[in-house]
Design a protein around this motif. Structure first.
Motif, PDB file in Angstrom:
ATOM      1  N   GLY A  78       0.939  -1.344   0.186  1.00 13.84           N
ATOM      2  CA  GLY A  78      -0.020  -0.045  -0.079  1.00 13.84           C
ATOM      3  C   GLY A  78       0.961   1.289  -0.041  1.00 13.84           C
ATOM      4  O   GLY A  78       2.090   1.240   0.011  1.00 13.84           O
ATOM      5  N   HIS A  79      -0.006   2.467  -0.065  1.00 15.67           N
ATOM      6  CA  HIS A  79       0.651   3.780  -0.045  1.00 15.67           C
ATOM      7  C   HIS A  79      -0.315   4.671   0.562  1.00 15.67           C
ATOM      8  O   HIS A  79      -1.502   4.235   0.404  1.00 15.67           O
ATOM      9  CB  HIS A  79       1.233   4.321  -1.450  1.00 15.67           C
ATOM     10  N   GLY A  80      -0.065   5.833   0.936  1.00 11.91           N
ATOM     11  CA  GLY A  80      -0.980   6.334   1.939  1.00 11.91           C
ATOM     12  C   GLY A  80      -1.071   7.822   1.116  1.00 11.91           C
ATOM     13  O   GLY A  80      -0.756   8.405   0.374  1.00 11.91           O
ATOM     14  N   HIS A  81      -2.430   8.552   1.694  1.00  9.64           N
ATOM     15  CA  HIS A  81      -2.623   9.810   1.324  1.00  9.64           C
ATOM     16  C   HIS A  81      -3.457  10.518   2.400  1.00  9.64           C
ATOM     17  O   HIS A  81      -3.944   9.953   3.192  1.00  9.64           O
ATOM     18  CB  HIS A  81      -3.965   9.868   0.102  1.00  9.64           C
ATOM     19  N   ASN A  82      -3.444  11.850   2.453  1.00 11.49           N
ATOM     20  CA  ASN A  82      -4.046  12.761   3.089  1.00 11.49           C
ATOM     21  C   ASN A  82      -5.198  13.001   2.339  1.00 11.49           C
ATOM     22  O   ASN A  82      -5.151  14.238   1.534  1.00 11.49           O
ATOM     23  CB  ASN A  82      -3.177  14.023   3.700  1.00 11.49           C
ATOM     24  N   TYR A  83      -6.425  12.499   2.879  1.00 18.35           N
ATOM     25  CA  TYR A  83      -7.555  12.884   1.880  1.00 18.35           C
ATOM     26  C   TYR A  83      -8.291  14.002   2.377  1.00 18.35           C
ATOM     27  O   TYR A  83      -8.450  14.474   3.596  1.00 18.35           O
ATOM     28  CB  TYR A  83      -8.535  11.652   1.849  1.00 18.35           C
ATOM     29  N   THR A  84      -9.122  14.674   1.696  1.00 19.21           N
ATOM     30  CA  THR A  84      -9.973  15.762   2.006  1.00 19.21           C
ATOM     31  C   THR A  84     -11.190  15.391   1.386  1.00 19.21           C
ATOM     32  O   THR A  84     -11.594  15.251   0.420  1.00 19.21           O
ATOM     33  CB  THR A  84      -9.590  17.168   1.504  1.00 19.21           C
ATOM     34  N   LEU A  85     -12.294  15.589   2.487  1.00 17.42           N
ATOM     35  CA  LEU A  85     -13.631  14.910   2.388  1.00 17.42           C
ATOM     36  C   LEU A  85     -14.536  16.314   2.235  1.00 17.42           C
ATOM     37  O   LEU A  85     -14.273  17.116   3.161  1.00 17.42           O
ATOM     38  CB  LEU A  85     -14.145  13.851   3.052  1.00 17.42           C
ATOM     39  N   GLU A  86     -15.200  16.417   1.378  1.00  9.57           N
ATOM     40  CA  GLU A  86     -16.247  17.728   1.373  1.00  9.57           C
ATOM     41  C   GLU A  86     -17.704  16.893   1.167  1.00  9.57           C
ATOM     42  O   GLU A  86     -18.067  15.918   0.263  1.00  9.57           O
ATOM     43  CB  GLU A  86     -16.362  18.574   0.358  1.00  9.57           C
TER      44      GLU A  86
END
Length: 136
Positions: free
Chosen positions: A38-46
């Motif tokens: 895997g690899h990661g992300h900093n997600y933004t949810l609207e």
């Protein structure tokens, strides 16, 4: 009717993999995103809701309630998790930006008192996002 949008953030890891394909096919289709570690992300949810303004409060929805629902239903479940391995809805679906948006919608649908869910937008990167408006 008016639209109101609230943002939330979470960090999570994932990989892209289709069990029906060989390893070679997965790597050819998904490239480095097929790495099973895997690899990661900093997600933004609207999350955008729609409704009428309550004359007594001036709100479409109680903002504290909306924040609590987002925290309980999405952020606490997805944040610092490996989506493929730890989040039930991604046992059967590849956690692409598109599928995350759909999964978030399903988690929120019917749980926001006083307003209707209008749109879920998930940013995987600042220049990559998916919008979902429910079943049209």
């Amino acid at each position: 009717m008016i639209l109101l949008t609230r943002k939330a953030e979470f960090s999570a890891s994932h990989y892209y993999w289709n069990d029906a394909w060989s390893e070679e096919e997965n790597v050819r289709k998904f490239g480095k995103c097929a790495n099973r570690n895997g690899h990661g992300h900093n997600y933004t949810l609207e999350v955008t809701v729609s409704g009428e303004i309550d004359a007594a409060t001036g709100f479409v929805v109680d903002l504290k309630h909306l924040k609590e629902v987002l925290e309980r239903e999405v952020v606490s479940v997805y944040d610092h998790r490996h989506l493929n391995l730890e989040v039930p809805e991604f046992k059967a679906a590849i956690p692409t930006t598109e599928n995350i948006a759909i999964a978030v919608w399903k988690r929120l649908e019917g749980k926001i008192s006083g307003a209707s869910l209008h749109r879920v937008r998930v940013y995987e990167l600042p220049d990559l996002f998916a919008d979902y408006y429910g079943e049209l």
